[in-house]
Design a protein around this motif. Structure first.
Motif, PDB file in Angstrom:
ATOM      1  N   ARG A   8      42.098 -17.012  -3.913  1.00  0.00           N
ATOM      2  CA  ARG A   8      41.311 -15.902  -3.343  1.00  0.00           C
ATOM      3  C   ARG A   8      40.177 -16.393  -2.827  1.00  0.00           C
ATOM      4  O   ARG A   8      39.433 -17.324  -3.229  1.00  0.00           O
ATOM      5  CB  ARG A   8      41.262 -14.860  -4.403  1.00  0.00           C
ATOM      6  N   PRO A   9      39.850 -15.757  -1.663  1.00  0.00           N
ATOM      7  CA  PRO A   9      38.676 -16.223  -0.941  1.00  0.00           C
ATOM      8  C   PRO A   9      37.241 -15.790  -2.041  1.00  0.00           C
ATOM      9  O   PRO A   9      37.553 -14.882  -2.804  1.00  0.00           O
ATOM     10  CB  PRO A   9      38.326 -15.292   0.288  1.00  0.00           C
ATOM     11  N   PRO A  10      36.210 -16.493  -1.826  1.00  0.00           N
ATOM     12  CA  PRO A  10      35.031 -16.155  -2.634  1.00  0.00           C
ATOM     13  C   PRO A  10      34.637 -14.769  -2.610  1.00  0.00           C
ATOM     14  O   PRO A  10      34.748 -14.305  -1.503  1.00  0.00           O
ATOM     15  CB  PRO A  10      33.904 -16.971  -2.305  1.00  0.00           C
ATOM     16  N   PRO A  11      34.179 -14.041  -3.560  1.00  0.00           N
ATOM     17  CA  PRO A  11      33.741 -12.910  -3.284  1.00  0.00           C
ATOM     18  C   PRO A  11      32.480 -12.600  -2.394  1.00  0.00           C
ATOM     19  O   PRO A  11      31.601 -13.620  -2.502  1.00  0.00           O
ATOM     20  CB  PRO A  11      33.481 -12.056  -4.871  1.00  0.00           C
ATOM     21  N   ALA A  12      32.616 -11.509  -1.577  1.00  0.00           N
ATOM     22  CA  ALA A  12      31.480 -11.338  -0.555  1.00  0.00           C
ATOM     23  C   ALA A  12      30.157 -10.796  -1.534  1.00  0.00           C
ATOM     24  O   ALA A  12      30.370 -10.011  -2.385  1.00  0.00           O
ATOM     25  CB  ALA A  12      31.874 -10.382   0.491  1.00  0.00           C
ATOM     26  N   ARG A  13      28.892 -11.649  -0.819  1.00  0.00           N
ATOM     27  CA  ARG A  13      27.699 -11.115  -1.637  1.00  0.00           C
ATOM     28  C   ARG A  13      27.364  -9.752  -0.829  1.00  0.00           C
ATOM     29  O   ARG A  13      27.827  -9.379   0.338  1.00  0.00           O
ATOM     30  CB  ARG A  13      26.629 -12.149  -1.140  1.00  0.00           C
ATOM     31  N   PRO A  14      26.967  -8.828  -1.836  1.00  0.00           N
ATOM     32  CA  PRO A  14      26.458  -7.558  -1.186  1.00  0.00           C
ATOM     33  C   PRO A  14      25.203  -7.693  -0.299  1.00  0.00           C
ATOM     34  O   PRO A  14      24.353  -8.404  -0.262  1.00  0.00           O
ATOM     35  CB  PRO A  14      25.985  -6.688  -2.529  1.00  0.00           C
ATOM     36  N   ARG A  15      25.380  -6.873   0.992  1.00  0.00           N
ATOM     37  CA  ARG A  15      24.122  -6.741   1.965  1.00  0.00           C
ATOM     38  C   ARG A  15      22.912  -6.437   1.372  1.00  0.00           C
ATOM     39  O   ARG A  15      22.958  -5.398   0.718  1.00  0.00           O
ATOM     40  CB  ARG A  15      24.683  -6.472   3.003  1.00  0.00           C
ATOM     41  N   PRO A  16      21.845  -6.811   1.360  1.00  0.00           N
ATOM     42  CA  PRO A  16      20.661  -6.478   1.304  1.00  0.00           C
ATOM     43  C   PRO A  16      20.323  -4.862   1.994  1.00  0.00           C
ATOM     44  O   PRO A  16      20.738  -4.758   3.177  1.00  0.00           O
ATOM     45  CB  PRO A  16      19.466  -7.237   1.442  1.00  0.00           C
TER      46      PRO A  16
END
Length: 111
Positions: free
Chosen positions: A74-82
């Motif tokens: 699985r691709p790495p989880p996306a970081r939430p945008r500030p």
């Protein structure tokens, strides 16, 4: 048929032959030889190539396929945008767009 006591000489190919076989220009072949990026023979002032040297050139420029990607990964989880709230909480100043010059000048003329 050649007599047994005669030695067989290797055939030498000119840059045009090698270029045609590789699908490149004759200039490219000469330039690679001049920069010593490909093997060559230079009897006198001309570049010549043996069949073994041609095989080595093909080997030098061959590309091996990379390992196939694993479909289970699985691709790495996306970081939430500030958001604006998190940015101001971190001490960052909120940016404000400036009115374009053309619009500001037009508004002054109208007023």
């Amino acid at each position: 048929m050649l007599p047994q006591n005669r030695t067989v000489l290797a055939a030498l190919y000119n840059p045009a032959d090698i270029a045609r076989a590789l699908g490149k220009s004759e200039w490219w072949v000469k330039e690679q030889a001049r920069r010593e990026r490909i093997p060559f023979t230079k009897p006198g002032r001309a570049y010549r190539f043996t069949a073994e040297q041609y095989e080595e050139i093909v080997r030098l420029y061959s590309v091996q396929p990379i390992a196939p990607a694993r479909s289970q990964e699985r691709p790495p989880p996306a970081r939430p945008r500030p958001t604006a709230q998190t940015a101001t909480a971190m001490g960052a100043a909120r940016l404000r767009a400036r009115t374009p010059r053309r619009t500001a000048a037009h508004q002054q003329q109208v007023a």
